[in-house]
Design a protein around this motif. Structure first.
Motif, short mmCIF file in Angstrom:
data_model
loop_
_atom_site.label_atom_id
_atom_site.label_comp_id
_atom_site.label_asym_id
_atom_site.label_seq_id
_atom_site.Cartn_x
_atom_site.Cartn_y
_atom_site.Cartn_z
N ALA A 1 34.87 40.16 38.66
CA ALA A 1 34.93 39.89 37.23
C ALA A 1 36.04 40.66 36.54
CB ALA A 1 33.59 40.24 36.59
N LEU A 2 36.48 41.77 37.15
CA LEU A 2 37.45 42.64 36.50
C LEU A 2 38.83 42.60 37.13
CD1 LEU A 2 35.12 45.73 35.91
CD2 LEU A 2 35.87 44.05 34.22
N VAL A 3 39.00 41.77 38.16
CA VAL A 3 40.30 41.63 38.81
C VAL A 3 40.69 40.16 38.82
CG1 VAL A 3 41.56 41.87 40.97
CG2 VAL A 3 40.00 43.67 40.25
N GLY A 4 41.77 39.84 38.14
CA GLY A 4 42.22 38.46 38.07
C GLY A 4 43.31 38.16 39.07
N GLY A 5 43.86 36.98 38.99
CA GLY A 5 44.97 36.57 39.86
C GLY A 5 44.58 36.54 41.32
N ASP A 6 45.50 37.00 42.18
CA ASP A 6 45.30 36.95 43.62
C ASP A 6 44.85 38.28 44.21
OD1 ASP A 6 46.16 34.29 43.69
OD2 ASP A 6 48.27 34.90 43.82
N ALA A 7 44.56 39.25 43.36
CA ALA A 7 44.29 40.61 43.85
C ALA A 7 43.08 40.66 44.77
CB ALA A 7 44.11 41.57 42.69
N GLU A 8 42.11 39.79 44.55
CA GLU A 8 40.90 39.82 45.40
C GLU A 8 41.20 39.34 46.81
OE1 GLU A 8 36.32 38.07 45.51
OE2 GLU A 8 37.54 37.80 43.72
N ASN A 9 42.16 38.43 46.93
CA ASN A 9 42.42 37.82 48.23
C ASN A 9 43.75 38.24 48.86
OD1 ASN A 9 40.04 36.07 48.28
ND2 ASN A 9 41.03 34.99 46.58
N ASP A 10 44.61 38.88 48.09
CA ASP A 10 45.94 39.24 48.58
C ASP A 10 46.10 40.76 48.57
OD1 ASP A 10 49.02 39.85 47.84
OD2 ASP A 10 48.86 38.05 49.08
N VAL A 11 46.42 41.33 49.74
CA VAL A 11 46.53 42.78 49.87
C VAL A 11 47.63 43.34 48.98
CG1 VAL A 11 47.00 44.66 51.47
CG2 VAL A 11 45.64 42.72 52.23
N GLU A 12 48.79 42.69 48.96
CA GLU A 12 49.90 43.19 48.16
C GLU A 12 49.58 43.14 46.68
OE1 GLU A 12 53.57 41.35 49.10
OE2 GLU A 12 53.53 41.92 51.22
N ALA A 13 48.89 42.08 46.23
CA ALA A 13 48.54 41.96 44.82
C ALA A 13 47.53 43.03 44.42
CB ALA A 13 47.98 40.56 44.54
N PHE A 14 46.74 43.52 45.38
CA PHE A 14 45.73 44.55 45.09
C PHE A 14 46.33 45.95 45.09
CE2 PHE A 14 42.11 47.33 45.99
CZ PHE A 14 41.16 46.83 45.10
N ASP A 15 47.53 46.11 45.63
CA ASP A 15 48.12 47.44 45.80
C ASP A 15 48.21 48.24 44.50
OD1 ASP A 15 49.36 49.32 47.72
OD2 ASP A 15 51.10 49.06 46.40
N PRO A 16 48.61 47.64 43.35
CA PRO A 16 48.64 48.44 42.11
C PRO A 16 47.27 49.02 41.74
CG PRO A 16 49.87 46.41 41.83
CD PRO A 16 49.15 46.29 43.14
N ILE A 17 46.21 48.29 42.05
CA ILE A 17 44.86 48.79 41.76
C ILE A 17 44.55 49.96 42.69
CG2 ILE A 17 42.41 48.18 41.71
CD1 ILE A 17 43.28 45.29 41.19
N ARG A 18 44.97 49.85 43.95
CA ARG A 18 44.75 50.95 44.90
C ARG A 18 45.48 52.21 44.44
NH1 ARG A 18 46.99 48.81 48.90
NH2 ARG A 18 45.21 47.65 49.73
N ARG A 19 46.72 52.04 43.98
CA ARG A 19 47.47 53.21 43.49
C ARG A 19 46.81 53.81 42.25
NH1 ARG A 19 51.99 49.78 44.38
NH2 ARG A 19 52.33 49.64 42.14
#
Length: 206
Positions: free
Chosen positions: A39-57
């Motif tokens: 619910a709190l992550v839009g776009g491809d971040a849930e399914n794409d590792v690179e798109a999730f990287d800013p959240i990891r940082r």
């Protein structure tokens, strides 16, 4: 909800993360809970590792500030987390909550709690059966009851054995009714039988 407009921030965007950072600056929490990730992550971040990287940082920046983070996320049809597994890279611990196969409306929440990732060697951690026991009108408060899954399996195996179930029937009942996979040797150990003594006999019958 402390969001000024009541809208949920999108943590996949810089603006969304800044909104949370502003709240952290105001309230100085030791822990934040992200519930739920989808619910709190839009776009491809849930399914794409690179798109999730800013959240990891961003999570790492919270860790440097000594702020703990709990991520609540949905499991997919396979039972594993939905999307890519990279979301667990920064986590110290990961827990899976599995609903019980038998669900009775009269009881409270009931599920298995399994440890999927433990960064440190914590041998005292155990998978648990958890059940929320409801309160009543006489002052009894709701409370959690729990039992290690290994203890629960032992109880089931001994009960089935006492009821006259064969080893094959015990294995099938554990699998089909409780979602627990155990082999013949595991069942024999639970029953206190000598595994080596019975190995040849079972192999011949099979």
């Amino acid at each position: 909800d402390v969001q000024p407009d009541g809208a949920e921030p999108d943590l996949s965007t810089v603006a969304g993360r800044h909104r949370i950072d502003d709240i952290i600056a105001q309230h100085s929490p030791a822990l934040i809970v992200i519930d739920n990730l989808s619910a709190l992550v839009g776009g491809d971040a849930e399914n794409d590792v690179e798109a999730f990287d800013p959240i990891r940082r961003w999570q790492k920046s919270l860790r440097r500030k000594q702020i703990a983070t709990i991520l609540a996320h949905h499991a997919g049809k396979s039972g594993d987390q939905r999307g890519h597994s990279g979301k667990e890279d920064i986590l110290d611990w990961s827990l899976l909550l599995e609903p019980e196969s038998e669900r009775v409306e009269a009881t409270g929440a009931k599920f298995k709690m399994r440890w999927k990732k433990v960064r440190r060697d914590l041998s005292f951690l155990h998978d648990l059966n958890m059940q929320l026991v409801r309160g009543d009108h006489f002052g009894k408060l709701p409370a959690w009851e729990y039992q290690t899954i290994s203890e629960a399996v032992e109880e089931i195996v001994h009960r089935l054995k006492a009821d006259g179930f064969s080893l094959r029937e015990i294995i099938a009942t554990l699998r089909d009714e409780h979602g627990i996979k155990k082999g013949v040797n595991s069942i024999r150990k639970i029953l206190g039988e000598n595994v080596k003594e019975h190995a040849h006999e079972y192999s011949r019958r099979a």
